[in-house]
Design an enzyme around this catalytic site. Structure first.
Site, mmCIF file in Angstrom:
data_model
loop_
_atom_site.group_PDB
_atom_site.id
_atom_site.type_symbol
_atom_site.label_atom_id
_atom_site.label_comp_id
_atom_site.label_asym_id
_atom_site.label_seq_id
_atom_site.Cartn_x
_atom_site.Cartn_y
_atom_site.Cartn_z
ATOM 1 N N GLN A 294 0.845 -1.143 0.007
ATOM 2 C CA GLN A 294 0.031 0.130 0.114
ATOM 3 C C GLN A 294 1.011 1.393 -0.054
ATOM 4 O O GLN A 294 1.812 1.655 0.942
ATOM 5 C CB GLN A 294 -0.604 0.099 1.290
ATOM 6 C CG GLN A 294 -1.713 1.113 1.513
ATOM 7 C CD GLN A 294 -2.687 1.605 0.477
ATOM 8 O OE1 GLN A 294 -2.704 2.725 -0.069
ATOM 9 N NE2 GLN A 294 -3.735 0.683 0.159
ATOM 10 N N TYR A 295 0.774 2.025 -1.096
ATOM 11 C CA TYR A 295 1.604 3.212 -1.153
ATOM 12 C C TYR A 295 1.350 4.153 -0.039
ATOM 13 O O TYR A 295 2.157 4.790 0.697
ATOM 14 C CB TYR A 295 1.363 3.759 -2.435
ATOM 15 C CG TYR A 295 2.118 3.146 -3.543
ATOM 16 C CD1 TYR A 295 2.967 1.974 -3.585
ATOM 17 C CD2 TYR A 295 2.039 3.537 -5.079
ATOM 18 C CE1 TYR A 295 3.360 1.298 -4.631
ATOM 19 C CE2 TYR A 295 2.639 2.964 -5.959
ATOM 20 C CZ TYR A 295 3.379 1.752 -5.678
ATOM 21 O OH TYR A 295 3.831 1.230 -6.901
ATOM 22 N N ASP A 296 0.130 4.663 0.091
ATOM 23 C CA ASP A 296 -0.358 5.747 1.122
ATOM 24 C C ASP A 296 -1.616 5.574 1.079
ATOM 25 O O ASP A 296 -2.362 5.939 0.246
ATOM 26 C CB ASP A 296 0.246 6.942 0.793
ATOM 27 C CG ASP A 296 0.019 7.894 1.831
ATOM 28 O OD1 ASP A 296 -0.920 7.771 2.702
ATOM 29 O OD2 ASP A 296 1.023 8.899 2.104
#
Length: 495
Positions: A294-296
Site C-alpha cells: 500500500q503506497y499511502d
C-alpha cells in the site's frame, strides 16, 4: 493559482492551493513511454511493439539482477525476482510467502539519498541545496555518464515517464479543466521549473567540469518524477531515499496496512555489517504472484494521479479541498487570527472533504469564526478567548449560520460551473476503452464533482433547518435558567 476570496465577497476558495511539497512513500513503477504523435497501429504492429518492449525489459532486468547478485544483495535463494507485469515491472514471488515474511534486504551502500550525493564528486557543490534537488542532479549526472556510472544497471530499469500529470501534454491537461488537480499540477510544474532555473544558474553553469553534458528542464522533470514516485520516506532518519529493486514494488488497493519496510542492522556481505532496508510481505502471496504494498492509504485520487500516475475506484479516494481564509481587511482580523492560531489553524486553513463522509468539525468552527461580525462580534472579546472555540462548535446565530451556508453553496456552484462535462457524461465515458491518461482525467473530475455536490447538499439541508436550530443566545439563556424547553423566556415576578 487562485487566491482565496476575502470576506467582502466570500471567504472560501474551492481551489486547492499548493502546500509544502513532500515526497511520497512509494512508487508506481509503470514504464509508459509518452509519444508526441498519434500512431495508427495494426494488430500485428501492436504485437511487434509489445514483444520488443518485453525483450527490452527482459534484457535490462537480467543485467540489473546480475549487478545485484555481484553486489551480494540477491542470490538463487532470494524469494522474489523482478519481472514484466501488467503495471510495467514488478516483484514476483518465487515461492509461497506468508504475511510479514522477509523477502529482501538492501544495504545502505546501495541507497541513493543525500548522503550518497555528499560522498560523490558533486557533493561539495550540492551541500546547500534542497535534498531532492541534490539527489535529482545526482541521478541526471549518473544517467548521462552511461556505462561509466556504477549505477547504470539500476538506471536502465527506471522509466522515462509515468502517467503522472506532470508529464501530460497541454491537450491531455485540458481534460482536467476545472479540477483542483489541474491547478496543483501547474503549480508543481512551475515550482520545478523555478528550482531548475535556480540550480542551473547557481550550480550547473559555474561548475562545467562537474556537469560536462547539458542538463535540460526535461531531464530535471524526469528526476523529479522518479523521486516523487519511487522514493521511500519513512525510514528512521531518511526523508528521501531510493532503494534499488525494492522500488519495483507495485501498489495494491486491497492492502490496508503500510507496514512493510524496516531499517535494521545486519550482514551486508561475508565480513561486513551495515544498515539494511528490510522488506516484508504485508499479506500472504502465492508463488508467481506479485508482492505488492500500500503506497499511502491517506492519499486522494488527485494525489495518486500527481505522484504515481493512477487512480483507484475506491470512493474514499475521491476528495475535494476547501481553502478558507481570514481576510486581512476584516475589522476583527487580529482577534480571529489569534483564536485560529490558538486552536492549531492560521490565516489560511485547508479542509479535505472525502466522498460519503461528514465535513471535518473544525471546518464548521473555522467558518463560523471567519463569518463572525455584527451583533455576534462580542464573542471575540478577550473574556471569551478561552471558551470561544467551544462555542463555535455549535451554531452562533441565525445570521452567522445563514452566511456560511450561502458562502459554501455559492463556492460549490462556482466550482461545478468550471468543469466542461457533467457527472452523467463522465459516467458514460468510463464505460469506454479509454487511454490511461483520459481514464484518470475522467475519474478525477467525476470524483471532484460528486464531492462538491455532496458538500452543497449538506449545506442545503442546513439552510432548511435554520429556523429549527438552537443558537448561542438561546443556549445561554437556558444555562442561566431564563429560558424554557421551547425557547420561551421565563420572567420571574417578585413575591
Amino acid at each position: 493559482m487562485v487566491t482565496p476570496f476575502s470576506l467582502s465577497s466570500t471567504f472560501i476558495s474551492p481551489f486547492k492551493t499548493l502546500k509544502t511539497l513532500s515526497f511520497p512513500t512509494k512508487t508506481l513503477p509503470t514504464h509508459f513511454k509518452r509519444t508526441s504523435t498519434t500512431l495508427s497501429l495494426s494488430l500485428t504492429d501492436t504485437e511487434t511493439v509489445t514483444t520488443s518492449l518485453q525483450k527490452q525489459h527482459s534484457d535490462s532486468i537480467q543485467t540489473f539482477w546480475k549487478w545485484l547478485r555481484d553486489e551480494g544483495v540477491v542470490s538463487s535463494k532470494t524469494p522474489v525476482k523482478p519481472d514484466v507485469v501488467p503495471e510495467g515491472l514488478g516483484l514476483v514471488a518465487q515461492k509461497d510467502l506468508g504475511r510479514n515474511e522477509v523477502v529482501l534486504e538492501v544495504p545502505k551502500r546501495l541507497w541513493i539519498n543525500p548522503d550518497a550525493v555528499e560522498a560523490s564528486e558533486i557533493g561539495s557543490v550540492c551541500s546547500g541545496l534542497k535534498p531532492w534537488v541534490s539527489v535529482a542532479l545526482f541521478l541526471i549526472r549518473e544517467k548521462q555518464k552511461n556505462d561509466a556510472s556504477s549505477w547504470r544497471y539500476y538506471l536502465d530499469v527506471l522509466p522515462e515517464y509515468t502517467n503522472s500529470t506532470i508529464y501530460w501534454s497541454e491537450e491531455e491537461l485540458a481534460e482536467l479543466q476545472g479540477t483542483q488537480l489541474l491547478s496543483t499540477t501547474l503549480s508543481v510544474k512551475e515550482y520545478v521549473q523555478n528550482e531548475f532555473l535556480k540550480v542551473q544558474e547557481e550550480i550547473i553553469s559555474p561548475n562545467k567540469q562537474l556537469f560536462p553534458s547539458p542538463i535540460t528542464l526535461d531531464d530535471f522533470f524526469w528526476a523529479f518524477g522518479i523521486l516523487r514516485s519511487r522514493a521511500f520516506s519513512r525510514l528512521r532518519g531518511q526523508n528521501l531515499v531510493l532503494i534499488p529493486l525494492a522500488d519495483l514494488l507495485n501498489h495494491s488497493p486491497s492492502i490496508t496496512t503500510e507496514e512493510h519496510a524496516w531499517e535494521i542492522k545486519g550482514a551486508a556481505g561475508l565480513f561486513s555489517w551495515d544498515t539494511l532496508f528490510s522488506l516484508r510481505t504485508p499479506v500472504s502471496v502465492k508463488a508467481g504472484e506479485q508482492v505488492m504494498i500500500q503506497y499511502d492509504i491517506n492519499k486522494s485520487n488527485a494525489d495518486l494521479a500527481l505522484d504515481y500516475g493512477f487512480i483507484e475506484s475506491n470512493p474514499d479516494r475521491n476528495a475535494f479541498t476547501l481553502t478558507l481564509e481570514i481576510s486581512e481587511s476584516d475589522p476583527f482580523y487580529g482577534d480571529k487570527l489569534d483564536i485560529a492560531e490558538s486552536n492549531g489553524l492560521g490565516e489560511t486553513a485547508y479542509f479535505d472533504i472525502v466522498l460519503d463522509r461528514q465535513v471535518p468539525p473544525a471546518m464548521l468552527q473555522y467558518l463560523r469564526l471567519v463569518a463572525l461580525g455584527g451583533t455576534d462580534a462580542f464573542l471575540l472579546e478577550s473574556i471569551f478567548r478561552n471558551s470561544i472555540w467551544g462555542h463555535l462548535d455549535l451554531p452562533v446565530s441565525h445570521a452567522n449560520e445563514e452566511l456560511i451556508c450561502k458562502v459554501v453553496r455559492d463556492a460549490c456552484k462556482s466550482a461545478l460551473s468550471g468543469y466542461h462535462t457533467t457527472i452523467e457524461e463522465d459516467e458514460k465515458l468510463k464505460g469506454a476503452n479509454l487511454d490511461p491518461r483520459l481514464e484518470i482525467a475522467v475519474g478525477i473530475r467525476q470524483g471532484e464533482k460528486k464531492v462538491l455536490q455532496q458538500i452543497d447538499g449538506i449545506f442545503k439541508d442546513r439552510e432548511s433547518e435554520l429556523l429549527e436550530l438552537e443558537y448561542y443566545q438561546e443556549r445561554r439563556l437556558k444555562d442561566l435558567g431564563l429560558s424554557g424547553e421551547q425557547g420561551d423566556i421565563i420572567f420571574w415576578e417578585p413575591k
